[in-house]
Design a protein around this motif. Structure first.
Motif, short mmCIF file in Angstrom:
data_model
loop_
_atom_site.label_atom_id
_atom_site.label_comp_id
_atom_site.label_asym_id
_atom_site.label_seq_id
_atom_site.Cartn_x
_atom_site.Cartn_y
_atom_site.Cartn_z
N UNK A 72 0.82 -1.22 0.00
CA UNK A 72 0.00 0.00 0.00
C UNK A 72 0.85 1.26 0.00
N UNK A 73 0.26 2.39 -0.41
CA UNK A 73 0.97 3.67 -0.36
C UNK A 73 0.85 4.31 1.02
N UNK A 74 1.62 5.35 1.22
CA UNK A 74 1.53 6.18 2.43
C UNK A 74 0.86 7.50 2.05
N UNK A 75 -0.09 7.93 2.87
CA UNK A 75 -0.90 9.11 2.57
C UNK A 75 -0.61 10.18 3.61
N UNK A 76 -0.35 11.39 3.15
CA UNK A 76 0.00 12.51 4.03
C UNK A 76 -0.81 13.72 3.59
N UNK A 77 -1.55 14.32 4.52
CA UNK A 77 -2.31 15.54 4.24
C UNK A 77 -1.43 16.76 4.48
N UNK A 78 -1.57 17.75 3.60
CA UNK A 78 -0.81 18.99 3.71
C UNK A 78 -1.68 20.18 4.08
N UNK A 79 -2.99 20.07 3.93
CA UNK A 79 -3.92 21.16 4.24
C UNK A 79 -4.52 20.93 5.62
N UNK A 93 -7.02 1.83 6.54
CA UNK A 93 -6.90 0.48 5.99
C UNK A 93 -6.37 0.47 4.57
N UNK A 94 -6.23 1.64 3.94
CA UNK A 94 -5.67 1.72 2.60
C UNK A 94 -4.26 2.31 2.61
N UNK A 95 -3.69 2.54 3.78
CA UNK A 95 -2.38 3.18 3.87
C UNK A 95 -1.33 2.17 4.31
N UNK A 96 -0.09 2.65 4.37
CA UNK A 96 1.02 1.77 4.70
C UNK A 96 1.01 1.25 6.11
N UNK A 97 0.18 1.82 6.99
CA UNK A 97 0.10 1.33 8.37
C UNK A 97 -0.60 -0.03 8.45
N UNK A 98 -1.37 -0.39 7.43
CA UNK A 98 -2.11 -1.66 7.44
C UNK A 98 -1.87 -2.41 6.14
N UNK A 99 -0.67 -2.94 5.95
CA UNK A 99 -0.43 -3.70 4.71
C UNK A 99 -1.24 -4.98 4.64
N UNK A 100 -1.71 -5.48 5.81
CA UNK A 100 -2.49 -6.73 5.79
C UNK A 100 -3.87 -6.55 5.18
N UNK A 101 -4.39 -5.32 5.14
CA UNK A 101 -5.72 -5.08 4.58
C UNK A 101 -5.67 -4.57 3.15
N UNK A 102 -4.50 -4.27 2.65
CA UNK A 102 -4.38 -3.73 1.29
C UNK A 102 -4.63 -4.82 0.25
N UNK A 187 -13.12 -1.32 7.65
CA UNK A 187 -12.55 -0.59 8.78
C UNK A 187 -13.51 -0.55 9.95
N UNK A 188 -14.82 -0.31 9.69
CA UNK A 188 -15.80 -0.28 10.75
C UNK A 188 -15.95 -1.64 11.42
N UNK A 189 -15.88 -2.72 10.61
CA UNK A 189 -16.01 -4.05 11.18
C UNK A 189 -14.85 -4.37 12.10
N UNK A 190 -13.63 -3.97 11.70
CA UNK A 190 -12.48 -4.23 12.56
C UNK A 190 -12.56 -3.45 13.85
N UNK A 191 -13.04 -2.20 13.78
CA UNK A 191 -13.18 -1.40 15.00
C UNK A 191 -14.23 -1.98 15.92
N UNK A 192 -15.37 -2.39 15.36
CA UNK A 192 -16.42 -2.97 16.21
C UNK A 192 -15.98 -4.29 16.81
N UNK A 193 -15.20 -5.07 16.05
CA UNK A 193 -14.72 -6.34 16.61
C UNK A 193 -13.75 -6.11 17.75
N UNK A 194 -12.85 -5.13 17.60
CA UNK A 194 -11.94 -4.82 18.68
C UNK A 194 -12.67 -4.32 19.92
#
Length: 326
Positions: A72-79, A93-102, A187-194
């Protein structure tokens, strides 16, 4: 740029194809690589309507790994936006912090639409997430129009097409929206499961404690129907109402549950309610001082016996030596 990269590389082929597809800006998003770096993209997205970000246009960076699209890519906001930290890799779940979900089927277009979909959600303490008040986010949405990127020279006032009521999304946009919805749902399912796991771990001890009586009653109903029938007959002389037994859970009884079962059976035989019967304290444990005293006595006896053997050995050796000299 084509002479700078290996055109046979899967990542280069994929990125050049996506750059051609995203060349023209839309009303909601736009992204293109830098002139000197194919693996760093700058994007602009419009805030989702009917939210605290309505009217805002936000700019950011997408840093892609050489293994893209397998990683996955890494996403950075500048604004400044009040949802994601500025200049920090955000955790989605689409960023480099979660390669298992990409998934390799996702693309930069999918990531842009997913970012728009993630903006109204709660941060939940994720890396790079913020939870500003609605008033602060609306103020930042108005200020975002004045942002201009120093790296790519993109101005937010002209980065995207103007909104029109008759605009229809393209087929690629529809497909990307479907994938983005799957990302949001995942992402919502993983949060609710946790959250459910944490709540279950916290409530497990109290649940087991409260369920001891009902479990023992269920085991009594399953294992002892004859005793229950005898207690229900008139010959037993029980005047109190009978408490219905709970269904068996099929789990082995713990020592605590067996004691509760014995107290319940004894209370029914005596004609009293087990719930009102006083709970007898467990039998006192044998003091461990006796075992320690016994061990100490045994050690002393063994020490004396060993000393006697050594002394006898020395005595015999001295006597033999004396006889030999004579």
């Amino acid at each position: 740029m084509e002479n700078k990269y290996n055109l046979k590389s899967p990542a280069v082929k994929r990125l050049m194809k996506e750059a051609a597809e995203l060349r023209d800006p839309t009303e909601h998003y736009h992204a293109q690589p830098l002139d000197d770096n194919l693996f760093e993209w700058h994007f602009s997205v419009r805030g989702p309507p009917d939210s605290d970000f309505d009217g805002g246009v936000y700019h950011g960076r997408i840093v892609l790994p050489p293994e893209y699209p397998m990683k996955p890519p890494s996403i950075i906001l500048l604004t400044p936006n009040g949802r994601f930290e500025v200049g920090k890799k955000i955790c989605l779940s689409i960023s480099g912090h979660h390669p298992e979900t990409w998934q390799p089927s996702w693309s930069i277009r999918t990531a842009l639409i997913a970012i728009i979909g993630f903006m109204p959600t709660k941060g939940e303490g994720a890396i790079g997430s913020l939870d500003y008040t609605p008033e602060e986010r609306r103020a930042l949405a108005k200020k975002s129009q004045d942002f201009c990127c120093e790296s790519c020279g993109c101005s937010m006032r002209s980065a995207l097409l103007a909104l029109t009521p008759n605009s229809n999304p393209s087929a690629e946009d529809d497909k990307a929206k479907e994938l983005a919805q799957q990302i949001n749902f995942k992402a919502e399912s993983s949060l609710s499961r946790q959250a459910s796991e944490s709540r279950g771990a916290e409530s497990e001890p109290s649940t087991v404690t409260q369920g001891d009586t009902s479990t023992s009653a269920g085991q009594e109903f399953a294992d002892g129907p004859r005793a229950e029938q005898a207690e229900a007959s008139p010959a037993t002389g029980v005047d109190g109402p009978q408490t219905p037994a709970a269904p068996s859970t099929g789990r082995p009884l713990s020592p605590r549950q067996r004691r509760a079962q014995q107290h319940s059976q004894q209370g029914q035989r005596d004609g009293r309610d087990p719930a009102s019967r006083p709970v007898f304290p467990p039998a006192p444990r044998q003091p461990q001082d006796e075992s320690h005293a016994g061990s100490a006595v045994l050690i002393v006896v063994l020490t004396l016996a060993l000393a006697a053997l050594i002394f006898r050995r020395i005595y015999l050796a001295q006597e033999y030596k004396f006889d030999y000299e004579l």
